[in-house]
Design a protein around this motif. Structure first.
Motif, short mmCIF file in Angstrom:
data_model
loop_
_atom_site.label_atom_id
_atom_site.label_comp_id
_atom_site.label_asym_id
_atom_site.label_seq_id
_atom_site.Cartn_x
_atom_site.Cartn_y
_atom_site.Cartn_z
N UNK A 1 0.81 -1.22 0.00
CA UNK A 1 0.00 0.00 0.00
C UNK A 1 0.84 1.27 0.00
N UNK A 2 1.96 1.23 0.73
CA UNK A 2 2.81 2.42 0.79
C UNK A 2 3.41 2.70 -0.58
N UNK A 3 3.71 1.64 -1.27
CA UNK A 3 4.33 1.74 -2.58
C UNK A 3 3.34 2.29 -3.60
N UNK A 4 2.09 1.79 -3.56
CA UNK A 4 1.12 2.19 -4.58
C UNK A 4 0.33 3.43 -4.20
N UNK B 1 -2.12 3.35 -2.01
CA UNK B 1 -3.39 2.87 -1.45
C UNK B 1 -3.49 3.16 0.04
N UNK B 2 -2.34 3.39 0.65
CA UNK B 2 -2.29 3.61 2.09
C UNK B 2 -3.12 4.83 2.50
N UNK C 1 11.30 3.07 0.12
CA UNK C 1 10.37 2.10 -0.48
C UNK C 1 11.17 1.04 -1.25
N UNK C 2 10.71 -0.16 -1.21
CA UNK C 2 11.42 -1.21 -1.92
C UNK C 2 12.49 -1.85 -1.06
N UNK D 1 5.09 9.83 5.67
CA UNK D 1 4.34 9.33 4.52
C UNK D 1 3.71 10.48 3.76
N UNK D 2 3.98 10.56 2.46
CA UNK D 2 3.48 11.68 1.67
C UNK D 2 2.75 11.18 0.44
N UNK D 3 2.07 10.02 0.58
CA UNK D 3 1.31 9.44 -0.52
C UNK D 3 2.19 9.14 -1.73
N UNK D 4 1.58 8.64 -2.77
CA UNK D 4 2.32 8.30 -3.97
C UNK D 4 1.37 8.42 -5.13
N UNK D 5 1.89 8.60 -6.29
CA UNK D 5 1.02 8.61 -7.46
C UNK D 5 1.71 7.86 -8.57
#
Lengths: 263, 295
Positions: free
Chosen positions: A92-95, A97-98, A177-178, A258-262
């Motif tokens: 979720x953190x990667x995509x 979705x978190x 991440x990763x 955590x600053x979201x992801x797109x």
């Protein structure tokens, strides 16, 4: 208790999900049996050559393997799948979705730790308890209430340490991440299949204090056989609480990054 | 774990395919295409793997831990004396060599071939002017190079530290080379034919897990096969798994006399012949059956 109700809901959903894939049941059973078989035969081969090893017999080492498999099964039941969905590959953190997890009106750490269940791990749990029971029966020790209590406390401490380490590694995903350090940990965790006493001195120190995977299995097993030095149990509980507090702090700090992801 | 590896390989495959098609356009004879195209593919795959080395180092570390556990446990069991005729130093030598041999003969391709079939990736492989075996071989070469970059230094450090006891005779050293090559070929093709079952069954990879478990038990990981009790020892002697890992190690560490070495070679060659026959039958009937899914 809202939290308990939520957990019940999560489990029901997991069961409904798993019933859709019946073939997977047999494959999982095969994997569980293989894992159990290689573990047990490994010990049988070792003790076909020696009677006892640093005070450990076939029976007590089997009981220890039972503890190891039980902890592994509990991890596979909910800690593993939940944290994997959070911080694993395509987690979720990667995509990103978190975001939706954060928006829910429940404690984030609770959701991250209990949301996903893998009911097939119950097979592992049954087999693991079978090994534990066999080992205990072979030991021929009478189980006093004191020993059972010490065992349960030791298991709880072990599970808490396991959870804390996994949570801490999952939290590192907020920085990088990763990150695949869970794999490194999984490799080290395998060492807990055998009593820490069988390893050379420096490794024993590492497995007790730095990456305390040895504590998780050795202490409950020693509690059963009554070989547990006084104070060790209290030490394990203190260690577990310290790890848990540290991991929780790390997770909360990471959460703020955590600053979201797109995509 | 395998998903990541698969991702890497698909990336590789996409680029390799372009290289293949340019060769196809330039009308060279078939044998030249195969060799040049094959070598280009091997080089490409290798370069791609070296870029992702930290990921593969982590995998290699994970595979190294189980033999290391048994190295420590058996060393403790031997203590100052011997167990089953092995001293502490001999156990160390045996397991350090086993770590290297296990990594050299381990074929990761076996896991990916099944996925290639399931996800329809076999299409591009079949259309290439190269035998699909080149694809597997290129990951084999790439993998061995990358894994050795990790395994060799680590094993060397462990050797300096744990003081192995090893006396290699000329005869054993010479016999080790073909034993290792045959072990690799046997493990590679044995895994390949099992993976080809994916042409018929979607979850054939479960059999690969069974194979790994049998290798763990019977190929000399859990104990040198000489120390296995009764029925396990019989199984180790007759089944192919010991000849994929344990046998070359036993040769190099001098556990076998001349007769033992020759018997071992006979088993290796016999099982290799059986495996190659199975492989070619599976391949021919499987490709005929193959119908791609997805796109």
């Amino acid at each position: 208790m809202d939290y308990l109700k939520l957990i019940k809901r999560f489990i029901v959903i997991a069961f409904q999900d798993v019933l859709a894939y019946r073939m997977n049941f047999w494959i999982s059973l095969l994997y569980s049996v293989l894992n159990l078989g290689t573990g047990v035969l490994g010990i049988v081969v070792l003790f076909s050559q020696v009677e006892t090893l640093r005070g450990w017999t076939l029976a007590s080492t089997l009981a220890l393997l039972g503890v190891y498999l039980t902890l592994g099964a509990l991890r596979g039941l909910f800690i593993g799948p939940s944290l994997e969905a959070l911080a694993g590959m395509d987690g979720e953190v990667w995509t990103g979705q978190f975001d939706f997890t954060l928006l829910r009106p429940v404690d984030v750490q609770f959701l991250a730790s209990f949301r996903h269940w893998r009911p097939l791990a119950l097979l592992d749990l049954l087999l693991a308890l079978g090994v534990l029971g066999t080992g205990m029966a072979q030991m021929g020790q009478t189980l006093t209430p004191g020993r059972v209590l010490a065992f349960v406390v030791g298991m709880a401490a072990g599970l808490l340490i396991l959870y804390a380490i996994l949570l801490a590694f999952s939290a590192l995903v907020f920085w990088s991440p990763g990150f695949l350090f869970t794999w490194l940990f999984n490799a080290l965790l395998q060492m807990a299949r055998y009593p820490v006493g069988l390893y050379p001195g420096w490794l024993r120190l590492v497995l007790t204090w730095i990456v305390p995977v040895g504590v998780m299995t050795t202490i409950p097993a020693q509690a059963l056989s009554g070989d547990l030095p006084t104070g060790m149990l209290a030490g394990a509980v203190a260690l577990a609480l310290a790890f848990f507090a540290g991991a929780t702090a790390l997770f909360r700090t990471g959460l703020r990054r955590y600053a979201s992801a797109s995509s | 774990m395998m998903q990541e590896a698969r991702g890497k390989r698909q990336e590789t495959r996409g680029k390799g395919q372009e290289a293949g098609s340019t060769h196809h356009g330039s009308r060279i004879t078939l044998s030249q295409i195969n060799l040049r195209g094959g070598l280009a593919l091997i080089r490409r795959t290798w370069l791609s793997w070296v870029q992702h080395r930290s990921f593969f180092f982590l995998l290699a570390f994970g595979w190294m831990v189980p033999p290391l556990i048994y190295l420590f446990v058996w060393s403790t069991a031997a203590g100052g004396g011997t167990v089953g005729g092995f001293s502490r130093g001999q156990f160390v030598a045996y397991y350090l060599i086993l770590i290297v041999v296990n990594q050299l003969t381990y074929s990761q391709t076996n896991w990916t071939v099944g996925d290639v079939i399931r996800y329809g990736g076999m299409n591009s492989l079949l259309l290439r002017p190269l035998s699909p075996v080149f694809d597997a071989l290129s990951s084999e070469v790439a993998g061995k190079v990358v894994y050795m970059l990790f395994i060799v230094p680590v094993t060397a450090v462990l050797a300096l530290w744990l003081r192995p006891e090893l006396h290699v005779t000329l005869q054993n050293g010479l016999a080790f080379v073909p034993a290792l090559a045959l072990a690799w070929a046997l493990r590679f093709f044995w895994g390949y034919w099992l993976a080809l079952l994916a042409f018929w069954a979607t979850r054939a990879d479960a059999l690969l897990a069974l194979q790994d478990a049998l290798i763990f038990l019977l190929a000399g990981q859990v104990a040198p096969t000489a120390l296995l009790p009764g029925i396990l020892h019989q199984a180790a002697t007759w089944l192919p798994f010991r000849y994929m890992v344990g046998f070359p190690v036993e040769v190099l560490t001098g556990q076998l006399d001349a007769a033992g070495i020759l018997t071992g070679f006979a088993f290796q060659l016999g099982w290799l012949a059986v495996t190659l026959a199975l492989f070619s039958v599976m391949w021919r009937t499987g490709v005929k059956r193959y119908s791609a899914v997805g796109g």
